[in-house]
Design an enzyme around this catalytic site. Structure first.
Site, PDB file in Angstrom:
ATOM      1  N   GLU A 112      -9.125   2.802  -5.144  1.00  0.00           N
ATOM      2  CA  GLU A 112     -10.076   1.860  -5.741  1.00  0.00           C
ATOM      3  C   GLU A 112     -10.226   0.607  -4.890  1.00  0.00           C
ATOM      4  O   GLU A 112     -11.331   0.091  -4.709  1.00  0.00           O
ATOM      5  CB  GLU A 112      -9.622   1.500  -7.165  1.00  0.00           C
ATOM      6  N   GLU A 132      -4.396   9.046 -11.737  1.00  0.00           N
ATOM      7  CA  GLU A 132      -3.955   8.356 -12.959  1.00  0.00           C
ATOM      8  C   GLU A 132      -3.786   9.293 -14.147  1.00  0.00           C
ATOM      9  O   GLU A 132      -2.969   9.057 -15.036  1.00  0.00           O
ATOM     10  CB  GLU A 132      -4.952   7.245 -13.319  1.00  0.00           C
TER      11      GLU A 132
HETATM   12  C1  HXC Z   1       5.388   2.209  -7.915  1.00  0.00           C
HETATM   13  C2  HXC Z   1       5.665   3.733  -6.220  1.00  0.00           C
HETATM   14  C3  HXC Z   1       4.306   4.130  -6.316  1.00  0.00           C
HETATM   15  C4  HXC Z   1       3.504   3.472  -7.297  1.00  0.00           C
HETATM   16  C5  HXC Z   1       5.234   5.294  -4.775  1.00  0.00           C
HETATM   17  N1  HXC Z   1       6.187   4.472  -5.236  1.00  0.00           N
HETATM   18  N2  HXC Z   1       4.087   5.115  -5.405  1.00  0.00           N
HETATM   19  N3  HXC Z   1       6.187   2.792  -7.011  1.00  0.00           N
HETATM   20  N4  HXC Z   1       4.102   2.529  -8.058  1.00  0.00           N
HETATM   21  N5  HXC Z   1       2.215   3.753  -7.453  1.00  0.00           N
HETATM   22  C6  HXC Z   1       7.579   4.397  -4.810  1.00  0.00           C
HETATM   23  C7  HXC Z   1       8.403   5.541  -5.295  1.00  0.00           C
HETATM   24  O1  HXC Z   1       8.821   5.324  -6.609  1.00  0.00           O
HETATM   25  C8  HXC Z   1       9.533   5.532  -4.316  1.00  0.00           C
HETATM   26  O2  HXC Z   1      10.439   4.504  -4.669  1.00  0.00           O
HETATM   27  C9  HXC Z   1       8.871   5.124  -3.011  1.00  0.00           C
HETATM   28  O3  HXC Z   1       7.644   4.470  -3.398  1.00  0.00           O
HETATM   29  C10 HXC Z   1       8.510   6.299  -2.129  1.00  0.00           C
HETATM   30  O4  HXC Z   1       7.754   7.234  -2.881  1.00  0.00           O
HETATM   31  P1  HXC Z   1       8.116   8.786  -2.991  1.00  0.00           P
HETATM   32  O5  HXC Z   1       7.469   9.296  -4.225  1.00  0.00           O
HETATM   33  O6  HXC Z   1       9.573   9.003  -2.840  1.00  0.00           O
HETATM   34  O7  HXC Z   1       7.379   9.338  -1.679  1.00  0.00           O
HETATM   35  P2  HXC Z   1       6.779  10.804  -1.441  1.00  0.00           P
HETATM   36  O8  HXC Z   1       7.717  11.834  -2.004  1.00  0.00           O
HETATM   37  O9  HXC Z   1       6.421  10.847  -0.006  1.00  0.00           O
HETATM   38  O10 HXC Z   1       5.459  10.884  -2.346  1.00  0.00           O
HETATM   39  C11 HXC Z   1       4.366  10.041  -2.039  1.00  0.00           C
HETATM   40  C12 HXC Z   1       3.360  10.014  -3.221  1.00  0.00           C
HETATM   41  C13 HXC Z   1       4.114   9.651  -4.511  1.00  0.00           C
HETATM   42  C14 HXC Z   1       2.714  11.408  -3.366  1.00  0.00           C
HETATM   43  C15 HXC Z   1       2.277   9.023  -2.876  1.00  0.00           C
HETATM   44  O11 HXC Z   1       4.854   8.460  -4.285  1.00  0.00           O
HETATM   45  C16 HXC Z   1       3.230   9.389  -5.681  1.00  0.00           C
HETATM   46  O12 HXC Z   1       2.732  10.338  -6.324  1.00  0.00           O
HETATM   47  N6  HXC Z   1       3.032   8.116  -6.050  1.00  0.00           N
HETATM   48  C17 HXC Z   1       2.286   7.734  -7.205  1.00  0.00           C
HETATM   49  C18 HXC Z   1       0.825   7.922  -6.984  1.00  0.00           C
HETATM   50  C19 HXC Z   1       0.017   7.513  -8.210  1.00  0.00           C
HETATM   51  O13 HXC Z   1       0.211   8.070  -9.301  1.00  0.00           O
HETATM   52  N7  HXC Z   1      -0.837   6.504  -8.073  1.00  0.00           N
HETATM   53  C20 HXC Z   1      -1.630   6.013  -9.194  1.00  0.00           C
HETATM   54  C21 HXC Z   1      -0.915   4.888  -9.857  1.00  0.00           C
HETATM   55  S1  HXC Z   1      -1.764   4.342 -11.285  1.00  0.00           S
HETATM   56  P3  HXC Z   1      12.035   4.761  -4.712  1.00  0.00           P
HETATM   57  O14 HXC Z   1      12.556   3.475  -5.257  1.00  0.00           O
HETATM   58  O15 HXC Z   1      12.256   5.952  -5.591  1.00  0.00           O
HETATM   59  O16 HXC Z   1      12.380   5.016  -3.263  1.00  0.00           O
HETATM   60  C22 HXC Z   1      -2.974   3.352 -10.691  1.00  0.00           C
HETATM   61  C23 HXC Z   1      -3.831   2.719 -11.721  1.00  0.00           C
HETATM   62  C24 HXC Z   1      -4.862   1.832 -11.089  1.00  0.00           C
HETATM   63  O17 HXC Z   1      -3.114   3.133  -9.535  1.00  0.00           O
HETATM   64  C25 HXC Z   1      -5.623   1.131 -12.146  1.00  0.00           C
HETATM   65  C26 HXC Z   1      -5.977  -0.280 -11.756  1.00  0.00           C
HETATM   66  C27 HXC Z   1      -4.780  -1.174 -11.639  1.00  0.00           C
END
Ligand code: HXC
Length: 258
Positions: A112, A132
């Site tokens: 976004e 999301e």
């Molecule tokens: C908080 C996050 C994060 C996030 C990753 N991390 N994404 N922390 N918020 N969105 C953190 C993990 O918890 C982890 O911390 C570290 O970053 C590394 O991530 P991993 O998952 O271990 O890495 P990997 O296995 O390579 O996977 C990468 C990934 C995955 C596929 C991108 O991290 C993932 O699915 N992230 C979430 C993606 C997501 O759902 N985004 C949408 C969020 S909601 P630790 O401490 O464990 O090392 C959103 C709403 C927006 O954006 C609305 C407006 C505000």
């Protein structure tokens, strides 16, 4: 300014803002968004800056809003705090061109944020998505709207309803991304675009940006009318006289931004 979650530098007249929370894949927490907004407002007000590049790391532009920070929030709290309004919209108020240089993940709020920029340059490694729905929510920073306008209903529904990621090639094919470059060159390419823009007439650049953005806000008839007025207004600039004289005289123009 003292920033803890972003890095900033000037490359010529192009400001480069690097999201810098590598351990969290640049998860966009409130503090990071405050800093980004502050940097953007500062650069927009600085006449030495012609364009702004926003980038992340090799692994992630940004993996979304910070899920751990959002986890325990309640409706009254997010409503009263205007989450995500005031902190996230800063980039949409910038008058100068803002270019997203995306390598790795641009997910959720990361996708976004990239879409709020005027142009996305993608590394071959870029991955875009709105996951999301996996968290029991939906995009909240314009994802359902900007993605749909950028790539159409079919693909927007596909991404938003299934949380599937799309790679750089699909994103370029679909109209989300302007150019794809090798990962090592993504910031340099965005800066190069910024430098080209810096050589042009700033009032024309700002009006061009405003006019293209109008296409997203209004009807065709109103948008065309807006464009025509902006086009006509540019005949009041010295730069219009200079640009056209330079062409007639077969020399490069020297724009003075007035
Ligand atoms: C908080 C996050 C994060 C996030 C990753 N991390 N994404 N922390 N918020 N969105 C953190 C993990 O918890 C982890 O911390 C570290 O970053 C590394 O991530 P991993 O998952 O271990 O890495 P990997 O296995 O390579 O996977 C990468 C990934 C995955 C596929 C991108 O991290 C993932 O699915 N992230 C979430 C993606 C997501 O759902 N985004 C949408 C969020 S909601 P630790 O401490 O464990 O090392 C959103 C709403 C927006 O954006 C609305 C407006 C505000």
């Amino acid at each position: 300014a003292e920033y803890t979650m972003i890095l900033t530098e000037m490359q010529g007249r192009v400001a480069v803002i690097r999201l810098n929370r590598p351990k969290a894949l640049n998860a966009l927490c409130d503090q990071l968004m405050e800093e980004l907004g502050q940097a953007l407002r500062g650069y927009d007000a600085d006449p030495g800056v012609a364009a702004i590049v926003i980038t992340g790391s090799e692994k992630a532009f940004a993996a979304g809003a910070d899920i751990k920070e959002m986890q325990s929030r309640t409706y009254p709290a997010v409503y009263l705090d205007d989450f995500i309004g005031k902190r996230w919209e800063a980039v949409t108020y910038v008058q100068k061109p803002v270019i997203a240089a995306v390598a790795g993940y641009a997910l959720g709020g990361g996708c976004e944020l990239a879409m709020m920029c005027d142009m996305i340059i993608a590394a071959e490694t870029a991955k875009f998505g709105q996951p999301e729905i996996n968290l029991g929510v939906i995009p909240g920073a314009g994802g359902t709207q900007r993605l749909t306008r950028a790539i159409g209903k079919a693909k927007a529904m596909d991404l938003v309803l299934t949380a599937r990621m799309m790679d750089a090639n699909e994103a370029e094919r679909s109209g989300l991304v302007a150019r794809i470059v090798p990962a090592a060159d993504v910031v340099a390419e965005a800066v190069k675009i910024g430098e080209k823009i810096a050589s042009l007439s700033a009032p024309a650049v700002a009006m061009a940006k405003e006019a293209v953005n109008r296409a997203f806000e209004t009807t065709l008839a109103e948008g065309v009318k807006f464009e025509r007025r902006a086009f006509q207004a540019l005949f009041s600039t010295e730069d219009q006289k200079e640009g056209m004289a330079a062409f007639a005289e077969k020399r490069p123009p020297a724009f003075r931004n007035r």
